[in-house]
Design a protein around this motif. Structure first.
Motif, PDB file in Angstrom:
ATOM      1  N   ASN A   1      -5.388  -8.637   3.416  1.00 14.45           N
ATOM      2  CA  ASN A   1      -5.277  -7.210   3.707  1.00 14.45           C
ATOM      3  C   ASN A   1      -6.412  -6.731   4.604  1.00 14.45           C
ATOM      4  N   LEU A   2      -6.069  -5.841   5.483  1.00 18.51           N
ATOM      5  CA  LEU A   2      -7.017  -5.283   6.450  1.00 18.51           C
ATOM      6  C   LEU A   2      -7.478  -3.912   5.967  1.00 18.51           C
TER       7      LEU A   2
ATOM      8  N   ALA B   1     -11.350  -7.697   6.483  1.00 16.28           N
ATOM      9  CA  ALA B   1     -10.174  -8.186   5.771  1.00 16.28           C
ATOM     10  C   ALA B   1     -10.625  -9.156   4.699  1.00 16.28           C
ATOM     11  N   GLU B   2      -9.866  -9.212   3.636  1.00 16.35           N
ATOM     12  CA  GLU B   2     -10.203 -10.079   2.528  1.00 16.35           C
ATOM     13  C   GLU B   2      -9.081 -11.068   2.265  1.00 16.35           C
ATOM     14  N   PHE B   3      -9.423 -12.331   2.258  1.00 11.96           N
ATOM     15  CA  PHE B   3      -8.479 -13.399   1.961  1.00 11.96           C
ATOM     16  C   PHE B   3      -8.456 -13.625   0.460  1.00 11.96           C
ATOM     17  N   LYS B   4      -7.271 -13.522  -0.127  1.00 13.16           N
ATOM     18  CA  LYS B   4      -7.106 -13.792  -1.552  1.00 13.16           C
ATOM     19  C   LYS B   4      -6.036 -14.875  -1.711  1.00 13.16           C
TER      20      LYS B   4
ATOM     21  N   THR C   1     -14.631 -15.196   1.977  1.00  9.67           N
ATOM     22  CA  THR C   1     -13.267 -14.645   2.006  1.00  9.67           C
ATOM     23  C   THR C   1     -13.223 -13.218   2.525  1.00  9.67           C
ATOM     24  N   LEU C   2     -14.353 -12.573   2.675  1.00  4.86           N
ATOM     25  CA  LEU C   2     -14.403 -11.234   3.272  1.00  4.86           C
ATOM     26  C   LEU C   2     -14.916 -11.397   4.692  1.00  4.86           C
ATOM     27  N   VAL C   3     -14.083 -11.072   5.647  1.00  8.67           N
ATOM     28  CA  VAL C   3     -14.465 -11.254   7.045  1.00  8.67           C
ATOM     29  C   VAL C   3     -14.584  -9.913   7.736  1.00  8.67           C
TER      30      VAL C   3
END
Lengths: 114, 114
Positions: free
Chosen positions: B75-76, B65-68, B55-57
């Motif tokens: 969020n970037l 950015a992290e996908f939650k 989830t952290l790209v």
């Protein structure tokens, strides 16, 4: 790195005139798109094109708009009779046939309708 | 229908300071998520993308950015901004076959103070 190229960078036209915006997508890409961004507003999807036909279009993409891939390299957007509200930045994009591959955008054509 | 919200229209940050740009999306299925950057007079350049997995790209230019999923956010962030990071940043969600059709947020304009 290969790029999507768009010409012209700026086009000025009079209301009611036809305009053609040109794009050369990246050569091995299979999906082609037009987006537009009216000044101060969001980037909006117009149309997607695959296998020589429109695969999806938005409600913005009415009968005044058409797209064409006239040869193996160009992808055009035609507006038959321009209106003042067509003034916007028009972005062409392309992507490969691989699922999840990202869209690559050109630098845009700024269309000004007077 | 999918939608993307970027709550901050403008952000001003000092050079060397950290940056976080917020993005919230609405989409019924697993989203394809993207961040693009647009420098003045330029097209949209892909910073990073999320499809699945970690989830952290990580992206280009030191961005991540992290996908939650629980917060429907992507969020970037950048730990230390450079003056060249001044630009407009767009979050987008991909939908349809292979995430072909992008829906963009309204953008966040980042100003960098010396």
């Amino acid at each position: 790195e290969p790029e999507v190229t768009q010409t012209p960078s700026h086009q000025v036209t009079q209301m009611g005139q036809e305009v053609i915006l040109r794009c050369v997508p990246i050569s091995n890409h299979l999906y082609f798109y037009w987006y537009r961004q009216i000044l101060g507003q969001k980037v909006e999807f117009l149309v997607s094109f695959y296998n020589n036909e429109i695969s999806e279009k938005s409600e913005i993409f009415d009968d005044q708009f058409s797209v064409e891939r006239p040869d193996g390299s160009n992808f055009t957007l035609k507006i038959r009779s321009t209106k003042l509200e067509d003034s916007a930045m028009y972005f062409c994009a392309s992507k490969t046939g691989i699922d999840n591959s990202p869209l690559h955008f050109g630098n845009g054509t700024r269309l000004t309708v007077t | 229908a999918q939608s993307v919200t970027q709550p901050d229209i403008h952000i001003t940050v000092s050079e060397g300071a950290s940056l976080e740009l917020r993005c919230n999306y609405s989409y019924g299925a697993t989203p394809y998520l993207f961040w693009y950057v647009q420098s003045p007079g330029q097209g949209l350049q892909l910073l990073l993308k999320y499809f699945s997995g970690d989830t952290l790209v990580q992206g280009i230019k030191g961005f991540e950015a992290e996908f939650k999923r629980s917060q429907s956010s992507f969020n970037l962030r950048k730990p230390s901004v450079h003056w060249s990071d001044a630009a407009e940043y767009f979050c987008a969600v991909g939908a349809g076959a292979a995430g072909n059709k992008l829906t963009f947020g309204g953008g966040t304009r980042v100003l960098v103070k010396p």
